[in-house]
Design a protein around this motif. Structure first.
Motif, PDB file in Angstrom:
ATOM      1  N   ALA A 245     -20.013  -2.062 -32.700  1.00 10.61           N
ATOM      2  CA  ALA A 245     -19.671  -3.062 -33.716  1.00 10.61           C
ATOM      3  C   ALA A 245     -18.233  -3.539 -33.566  1.00 10.61           C
ATOM      4  O   ALA A 245     -17.939  -4.725 -33.710  1.00 10.61           O
ATOM      5  N   VAL A 246     -17.324  -2.622 -33.256  1.00 10.01           N
ATOM      6  CA  VAL A 246     -15.914  -2.987 -33.062  1.00 10.01           C
ATOM      7  C   VAL A 246     -15.766  -3.902 -31.851  1.00 10.01           C
ATOM      8  O   VAL A 246     -15.074  -4.928 -31.917  1.00 10.01           O
ATOM      9  N   LYS A 247     -16.421  -3.557 -30.751  1.00  8.10           N
ATOM     10  CA  LYS A 247     -16.340  -4.394 -29.546  1.00  8.10           C
ATOM     11  C   LYS A 247     -16.961  -5.764 -29.784  1.00  8.10           C
ATOM     12  O   LYS A 247     -16.438  -6.783 -29.339  1.00  8.10           O
ATOM     13  N   GLY A 248     -18.081  -5.801 -30.493  1.00  5.86           N
ATOM     14  CA  GLY A 248     -18.724  -7.072 -30.801  1.00  5.86           C
ATOM     15  C   GLY A 248     -17.850  -7.948 -31.687  1.00  5.86           C
ATOM     16  O   GLY A 248     -17.715  -9.156 -31.455  1.00  5.86           O
ATOM     17  N   THR A 249     -17.221  -7.341 -32.682  1.00  6.98           N
ATOM     18  CA  THR A 249     -16.329  -8.085 -33.563  1.00  6.98           C
ATOM     19  C   THR A 249     -15.128  -8.615 -32.800  1.00  6.98           C
ATOM     20  O   THR A 249     -14.713  -9.767 -32.978  1.00  6.98           O
ATOM     21  N   ALA A 250     -14.560  -7.807 -31.934  1.00  5.59           N
ATOM     22  CA  ALA A 250     -13.417  -8.247 -31.126  1.00  5.59           C
ATOM     23  C   ALA A 250     -13.809  -9.414 -30.219  1.00  5.59           C
ATOM     24  O   ALA A 250     -13.045 -10.372 -30.057  1.00  5.59           O
TER      25      ALA A 250
ATOM     26  N   ILE B  17     -16.213 -11.630 -30.755  1.00  7.52           N
ATOM     27  CA  ILE B  17     -16.424 -12.822 -31.581  1.00  7.52           C
ATOM     28  C   ILE B  17     -15.088 -13.415 -32.014  1.00  7.52           C
ATOM     29  O   ILE B  17     -14.902 -14.635 -31.972  1.00  7.52           O
ATOM     30  N   LEU B  18     -14.145 -12.567 -32.408  1.00 11.17           N
ATOM     31  CA  LEU B  18     -12.834 -13.077 -32.808  1.00 11.17           C
ATOM     32  C   LEU B  18     -12.119 -13.739 -31.632  1.00 11.17           C
ATOM     33  O   LEU B  18     -11.455 -14.769 -31.798  1.00 11.17           O
ATOM     34  N   GLY B  19     -12.247 -13.168 -30.448  1.00 11.93           N
ATOM     35  CA  GLY B  19     -11.662 -13.779 -29.249  1.00 11.93           C
ATOM     36  C   GLY B  19     -12.280 -15.137 -28.962  1.00 11.93           C
ATOM     37  O   GLY B  19     -11.578 -16.090 -28.599  1.00 11.93           O
ATOM     38  N   LEU B  20     -13.586 -15.234 -29.136  1.00 14.00           N
ATOM     39  CA  LEU B  20     -14.272 -16.513 -28.935  1.00 14.00           C
ATOM     40  C   LEU B  20     -13.780 -17.549 -29.935  1.00 14.00           C
ATOM     41  O   LEU B  20     -13.515 -18.700 -29.576  1.00 14.00           O
ATOM     42  N   PHE B  21     -13.630 -17.151 -31.208  1.00 12.97           N
ATOM     43  CA  PHE B  21     -13.128 -18.076 -32.229  1.00 12.97           C
ATOM     44  C   PHE B  21     -11.719 -18.545 -31.889  1.00 12.97           C
ATOM     45  O   PHE B  21     -11.379 -19.720 -32.096  1.00 12.97           O
ATOM     46  N   ASP B  22     -10.874 -17.647 -31.375  1.00 18.69           N
ATOM     47  CA  ASP B  22      -9.518 -18.037 -30.981  1.00 18.69           C
ATOM     48  C   ASP B  22      -9.544 -19.071 -29.862  1.00 18.69           C
ATOM     49  O   ASP B  22      -8.787 -20.046 -29.887  1.00 18.69           O
ATOM     50  N   ARG B  23     -10.409 -18.862 -28.875  1.00 21.99           N
ATOM     51  CA  ARG B  23     -10.498 -19.836 -27.773  1.00 21.99           C
ATOM     52  C   ARG B  23     -10.993 -21.181 -28.257  1.00 21.99           C
ATOM     53  O   ARG B  23     -10.492 -22.233 -27.835  1.00 21.99           O
ATOM     54  N   VAL B  24     -11.970 -21.175 -29.158  1.00 24.33           N
ATOM     55  CA  VAL B  24     -12.478 -22.438 -29.707  1.00 24.33           C
ATOM     56  C   VAL B  24     -11.377 -23.141 -30.496  1.00 24.33           C
ATOM     57  O   VAL B  24     -11.189 -24.349 -30.372  1.00 24.33           O
ATOM     58  N   ARG B  25     -10.641 -22.394 -31.299  1.00 23.18           N
ATOM     59  CA  ARG B  25      -9.555 -22.979 -32.084  1.00 23.18           C
ATOM     60  C   ARG B  25      -8.487 -23.572 -31.172  1.00 23.18           C
ATOM     61  O   ARG B  25      -7.998 -24.683 -31.402  1.00 23.18           O
ATOM     62  N   ASP B  26      -8.115 -22.858 -30.110  1.00 23.02           N
ATOM     63  CA  ASP B  26      -7.120 -23.371 -29.168  1.00 23.02           C
ATOM     64  C   ASP B  26      -7.616 -24.630 -28.465  1.00 23.02           C
ATOM     65  O   ASP B  26      -6.870 -25.595 -28.305  1.00 23.02           O
ATOM     66  N   SER B  27      -8.865 -24.627 -28.050  1.00 24.68           N
ATOM     67  CA  SER B  27      -9.435 -25.797 -27.382  1.00 24.68           C
ATOM     68  C   SER B  27      -9.477 -26.989 -28.328  1.00 24.68           C
ATOM     69  O   SER B  27      -9.170 -28.122 -27.928  1.00 24.68           O
TER      70      SER B  27
END
Length: 83
Positions: A34-39, A41-51
């Motif tokens: 669950a921790v790895k999955g959450t990390a 997803i948060l990394g993906l959201f950061d990349r989308v926000r940056d893009s």
């Protein structure tokens, strides 16, 4: 509730809950997953926000350039008297 337990998905879910309740090792592995999955997803959201931010900056620059060019091509002729 009995219909839920009789379905294949219900049986899988019930078995998973029992395994988590009975085994501390299973809980530890589930938590790590669950921790790895959450990390992730948060990394993906950061990349989308940056893009998205980069795309907005590029679009703003393009609009600014277009407006600047438009103002250069539509300047009023100062040699002609106004009506």
């Amino acid at each position: 509730m009995l219909r839920f337990i009789k379905s294949p998905l219900g049986l899988i879910l019930a078995a998973g809950i029992l395994a988590l309740a009975a085994s501390p090792e299973a809980r530890k592995k589930a938590r790590n997953l669950a921790v790895k999955g959450t990390a992730s997803i948060l990394g993906l959201f950061d990349r989308v926000r940056d893009s998205t931010s980069e795309a907005q900056d590029q679009l703003a620059s393009l609009v600014k350039e277009a407006l600047s060019e438009q103002s250069l091509t539509t300047e009023p002729d100062t040699n002609q008297p106004e009506s």
